[in-house]
Design an enzyme around this catalytic site. Structure first.
Site, PDB file in Angstrom:
ATOM      1  N   SER A 153       3.967   2.808   8.095  1.00 20.88           N
ATOM      2  CA  SER A 153       3.684   1.778   7.207  1.00 20.88           C
ATOM      3  C   SER A 153       4.740   1.097   6.402  1.00 20.88           C
ATOM      4  O   SER A 153       5.439   2.000   6.037  1.00 20.88           O
ATOM      5  CB  SER A 153       2.606   2.197   6.119  1.00 20.88           C
ATOM      6  OG  SER A 153       1.359   2.089   6.648  1.00 20.88           O
ATOM      7  N   GLY A 154       4.869  -0.031   6.160  1.00 25.37           N
ATOM      8  CA  GLY A 154       6.113  -0.638   5.337  1.00 25.37           C
ATOM      9  C   GLY A 154       7.357  -0.917   6.360  1.00 25.37           C
ATOM     10  O   GLY A 154       7.993  -1.533   5.781  1.00 25.37           O
ATOM     11  N   ASP A 195       0.242  -7.764   1.780  1.00 24.83           N
ATOM     12  CA  ASP A 195       0.286  -6.182   1.533  1.00 24.83           C
ATOM     13  C   ASP A 195       1.846  -6.256   1.736  1.00 24.83           C
ATOM     14  O   ASP A 195       2.733  -5.573   2.805  1.00 24.83           O
ATOM     15  CB  ASP A 195      -0.144  -5.443   2.858  1.00 24.83           C
ATOM     16  CG  ASP A 195      -0.169  -3.819   3.068  1.00 24.83           C
ATOM     17  OD1 ASP A 195       0.508  -3.329   1.574  1.00 24.83           O
ATOM     18  OD2 ASP A 195      -0.463  -3.225   3.837  1.00 24.83           O
ATOM     19  N   HIS A 230       1.133  -1.094  -0.031  1.00 26.60           N
ATOM     20  CA  HIS A 230       0.020  -0.151  -0.118  1.00 26.60           C
ATOM     21  C   HIS A 230       0.941   1.394  -0.074  1.00 26.60           C
ATOM     22  O   HIS A 230       0.463   2.268   0.083  1.00 26.60           O
ATOM     23  CB  HIS A 230      -0.917  -0.060   1.091  1.00 26.60           C
ATOM     24  CG  HIS A 230      -0.370   0.269   2.532  1.00 26.60           C
ATOM     25  ND1 HIS A 230      -0.181  -0.565   3.373  1.00 26.60           N
ATOM     26  CD2 HIS A 230      -0.453   1.606   3.087  1.00 26.60           C
ATOM     27  CE1 HIS A 230       0.248   0.101   4.376  1.00 26.60           C
ATOM     28  NE2 HIS A 230       0.003   1.544   4.363  1.00 26.60           N
ATOM     29  N   GLY A 240       1.831   6.431   8.479  1.00 29.29           N
ATOM     30  CA  GLY A 240       3.605   6.944   8.298  1.00 29.29           C
ATOM     31  C   GLY A 240       4.586   5.901   8.702  1.00 29.29           C
ATOM     32  O   GLY A 240       5.413   5.967   8.178  1.00 29.29           O
TER      33      GLY A 240
HETATM   34  N1  ARG Z   1      -1.577   2.346   7.220  1.00 26.54           N
HETATM   35  C1  ARG Z   1      -0.792   3.032   7.969  1.00 26.54           C
HETATM   36  C2  ARG Z   1       0.190   3.782   7.163  1.00 26.54           C
HETATM   37  O1  ARG Z   1       0.062   4.034   5.922  1.00 26.54           O
HETATM   38  C3  ARG Z   1      -0.224   2.292   9.021  1.00 26.54           C
HETATM   39  C4  ARG Z   1      -1.270   1.830  10.103  1.00 26.54           C
HETATM   40  C5  ARG Z   1      -0.767   1.105  11.264  1.00 26.54           C
HETATM   41  N2  ARG Z   1      -1.883   1.324  12.158  1.00 26.54           N
HETATM   42  C6  ARG Z   1      -1.479   0.773  13.342  1.00 26.54           C
HETATM   43  N3  ARG Z   1      -2.496   1.061  14.313  1.00 26.54           N
HETATM   44  N4  ARG Z   1      -0.820   0.088  13.793  1.00 26.54           N
HETATM   45  O2  ARG Z   1       1.310   4.298   7.581  1.00 26.54           O
END
Ligand code: ARG
Length: 265
Positions: A212-213, A115, A69, A210
């Protein structure tokens, strides 16, 4: 799914309540700043304008592992290894643009399944005192619930106000069983076998937008990639991570096969 609604509402409320204030400040909820360059394989994914949007891990001098994503398109991305304080030149950074993006063919943006994405760099990253490769788990090795792992990132979340240096943050979190994470009190069946959950039942510590990944590291190996959640640090909802061990063979196949050249993107 949940998270977008949440982020939207959250952003709106913060912008509304805190005019003129930088509302996105704290990284990783409930964590701390590790010493500089202690997570040597973490990479910041940035827009061509230098805006950080995701984390990743260097798994080969030519390859970065991140979440599917985080795919913003080859032309919109810049990768930075050896970084600590974003936006501050520390002399340890190395930059590369992507050459190829290889999201997993089973990635589903509705369910967040699979993902995971590999990014081939245009120029290799030179390994040194500040930058090293991330060890990955072997195929299908699990991490037991309760095992404490560590997630790091430059992700933003809370509205602590005031400017703090945008350094890397990290937090230690226990793995939550898939049974518990999938219960009707929590993610209610949305956790697939390609996901793992981590967090405290009391909440307060989590990855967030932020991050993510970025890597969730257990026993020195990247077992998880920050993928999704419902809010951040909510006691009922642990963070959800891509289960890297389910994709170890895929990663090796992409990186070490000559077929790589045949991928068209
Ligand atoms: N999708 C989010 C991103 O783009 C990360 C979300 C992770 N959330 C969590 N509660 N651990 O950075």
């Amino acid at each position: 799914m949940f998270e977008y609604v949440y982020i939207y509402i959250y952003t709106y409320i913060c912008l509304f309540l805190l005019p003129g204030q930088d509302f996105i400040q704290a990284r990783i909820v409930g964590g701390y700043a590790p010493s500089p360059n202690s997570v040597k394989y973490i990479v910041s994914l940035q827009s061509s304008k230098g805006q950080h949007f995701c984390g990743g891990s260097l798994v080969h001098k030519y390859w970065v592992l991140t979440a599917a994503h985080c795919n913003m398109g080859v032309d919109q991305m810049m990768l930075v290894a050896g970084d600590y304080a974003l936006g501050v030149y520390e002399g340890t950074e190395q930059y590369s643009k992507p050459h190829l993006l290889i999201p997993h063919p089973l990635y589903n943006k509705t369910t967040n399944n699979a993902d995971i994405m590999l990014i081939k760099l245009r120029a290799p990253i030179e390994l040194n005192r500040y930058i090293s490769l991330a060890p990955l788990p072997t195929q299908n090795t699990g991490v037991l619930p309760g095992r404490v792992c560590r997630v790091s990132g430059w992700g933003s979340t809370s509205h602590s106000g005031g400017k703090i240096p945008p350094t890397l943050h990290t937090v230690k979190l226990p793995i939550v069983s898939t049974a518990k994470c999938n219960s009707s009190e929590s993610f209610n069946g949305n956790i697939t076998s390609n996901m793992i959950c981590a967090g405290y039942s009391t909440g307060g510590k989590d990855a967030c937008k932020g991050d993510s990944g970025g890597p969730l590291v257990c026993d020195g190996r990247v077992y998880g990639l920050v993928s999704w959640g419902n809010g951040c640090g909510d006691a009922k909802f642990p963070g959800v991570y891509t289960a890297v061990s389910r994709f170890r063979r895929w990663v090796d196949r992409i990186i070490y096969s000559s077929f790589t050249r045949c991928y068209k993107y």
